[in-house]
Design a protein around this motif. Structure first.
Motif: not given
Length: 546
Positions: A474-493
């Motif tokens: 579960v922690l690995i999945i959450l880590l991946i989602l957090a990394v993806n969230a950073y990319f999405v925020v950067d992309f949208v910005d």
């Protein structure tokens, strides 16, 4: 011959009949390996017999017979997308992101261990189990997501091979011509399995050896600072890093851990004869597969370290103009492909070979190209196998072998040919970055199913994930989602128009809805208490029926 599609016997409180009927809704319609027509067979219909040497703690001969699936799987850790991500992170951050590579490889080992265990214990691969357990429409969406991952990976692999051919031919063969050659020779190599599974596995091991020798040669020639390499591996920091370095870190994770590779590995381990009615034999198979997988990923880690260290030592801190001047001084025929500005050096696998040739002589360029050719050719073959297993598992196809290969290959090749025809060989870096991030975004569609089913007692019996394994997963999945969230925020910005924000918002909403639905469905499969789900086995049975 043992029927390897039989799931392992479950414990007394859950009968085999309950598994075949109540939980899945239908008895799985899987092909009978022994009666499959010749034209429909694949190399997995050959089962490698494991010598009976007793249940000793360790037997080298048994390890040798189990070796093969892990090395085929490890090819995905060495494909041209990985190599390009490595060289870009080295040029952009020096040795600072080596610890991300190490951490990603360790996470990859944990996930591949789950994939191998699932295939060994149940006799089914992950795609087949998804077809058996998930409702129809979520299953189709999940299949489409994994197909997108395969297409993205295949584009990197085929174009990487075409670039290697372009470099080796001194640009006489254009990028689109290299793609056509790659398609043709991949089809030819795929039929090596007719000569036996062990010969095919030996061929892949040969290609990995070529990569180790060629990239190792570059490492020896460049002579990186060994102390700094070790520090970069084991000291998790990135002082002075900005947006570019963080995006490179995301790219490393996406390039190393690929969603379709988890599906592939769960299928590859079915090629060994294992008596699944014997818990001792299953445990032994899991042990040897873990050892083999660890060795294979250690080799892949070394090769990736070679590439990052080479470009970190030679080109970190250099500008495009620095490299252009050096290439002009050395008389490089590729000057027209190099930018002339004072921005930080921008490299891809094509320019990487060019600048190595400028700084360390023409042999460095050709040896680099040979390594990329081996990486691209091997990964296109394993990518094709992954496409076949995923499509057959999710859709239960019963086509002939030639039709299946042609269709699964065309799904990935057609977009690649279009890109190759429309893009210049030196303008593919941005596409590779996006494709690596795409792999990271699609990772939950492999991680959630593999964690769900390896935690399911009725499937895995005594080999079910423990509490620690579930928490780590579960922690690995959450880590991946957090990394993806950073990319999405950067992309949208960095979007510039209202309609782009709207499209990005809709895609993000649908993505999150499906990810959380898979989590919810995992609760249903496991019979856990989740919002909207009663802890009732009858409800669990009902929700999983198609």
């Amino acid at each position: 011959m043992q029927n390897d599609t039989e799931p392992m016997a479950v414990d007394a409180d859950t009968s085999q009949q309950d598994y075949n009927g109540s939980i899945v809704g239908e008895t799985p319609d899987l092909p009978d390996d022994d009666n499959r027509p010749e034209e429909r067979q694949t190399y997995l219909d050959e089962r490698i017999a494991i010598p009976d040497a007793g249940m000793s703690c360790f037997n080298l001969k048994k390890l040798w017979m189990f070796s093969g699936p892990g090395f085929l799987m490890s090819i995905a850790y060495l494909d041209p997308g990985n190599i390009e991500s490595d060289l870009q992170s080295g040029a952009a951050a020096g040795y600072k992101l080596l610890w991300v590579l190490l951490g990603s490889t360790i996470l990859g080992l944990l996930l591949q261990r789950l994939a191998a265990r699932l295939g060994v214990v149940t006799g089914y691969d992950l795609a087949e189990i998804c077809r058996i357990h998930y409702p129809k429409y979520p299953r189709i969406i999940l299949w489409l997501m994994i197909e997108i991952a395969i297409i993205g990976s295949d584009m990197q692999e085929v174009i990487g091979t075409a670039i290697a051919i372009n470099l080796l031919s001194n640009q006489r063969i254009p990028l689109w011509g290299g793609v056509i050659i790659t398609i043709a020779d991949t089809f030819a190599f795929l039929f090596l399995d007719r000569y036996g599974l062990r010969k095919l596995e030996a061929f892949f091991f040969f290609l990995i050896t070529i990569m180790a020798v060629t990239f190792g040669y570059e490492y020896v020639v460049v002579k990186p600072d060994q102390g700094e390499v070790v520090k970069g591996l084991f000291y998790p920091s990135c002082s002075g890093c900005g947006r570019n370095e963080l995006l490179q870190a995301v790219g490393i994770i996406g390039a190393i851990i690929m969603p379709h590779n988890i599906y592939l590995h769960s299928a590859l381990v079915k090629s060994r004869q294992v008596n699944r009615s014997s818990a001792a034999e299953v445990k032994e198979a899991n042990k040897y597969y873990l050892i083999e997988c660890s060795i294979a990923l250690f080799v892949s880690l070394l090769i990736n370290i070679f590439v990052i260290a080479v470009f970190g030592a030679a080109f970190y801190g250099k500008s495009n103009m620095d490299v252009y001047n050096m290439c002009a001084k050395s008389g490089s025929p590729y000057l027209d492909k190099l930018p002339k500005d004072n921005h930080t050096l921008e490299v891809d696998i094509f320019k990487g070979g060019v600048v190595l040739g400028c700084y360390f002589g023409t042999p460095a360029l050709y040896i680099w190209a040979i390594g990329i050719l081996a990486a691209g050719q091997s990964s296109t073959m394993t990518g094709t196998y992954a496409g076949q297993f995923v499509m057959e598992g999710f859709l239960n196809l019963s086509w002939s072998r030639s039709k299946r290969v042609a269709f699964t290959r065309s799904v990935a090749i057609i977009p690649t040919v279009v890109v190759a025809a429309c893009q210049d060989v030196s303008n593919l870096t941005f596409m590779n970055d996006i494709l690596n991030v795409l792999q990271s975004i699609l990772l939950p569609f492999a991680l959630i199913p593999i964690l769900t089913f390896t935690s399911l007692k009725i499937l895995m019996n005594e080999f079910t994930n423990g509490v620690i394994g579930k928490v780590v997963g579960v922690l690995i999945i959450l880590l991946i989602l957090a990394v993806n969230a950073y990319f999405v925020v950067d992309f949208v910005d960095h979007l510039g128009h209202v309609y782009e924000y709207v499209i990005a918002g809709v895609i993000l909403f649908l993505y999150l809805v499906f990810v959380f639905y898979l989590f919810w469905l995992s609760c249903a499969v496991a019979g856990l208490s989740c919002p909207g789900i009663k802890r009732d086995r009858r409800f669990t049975h009902q929700i999983l029926r198609e």
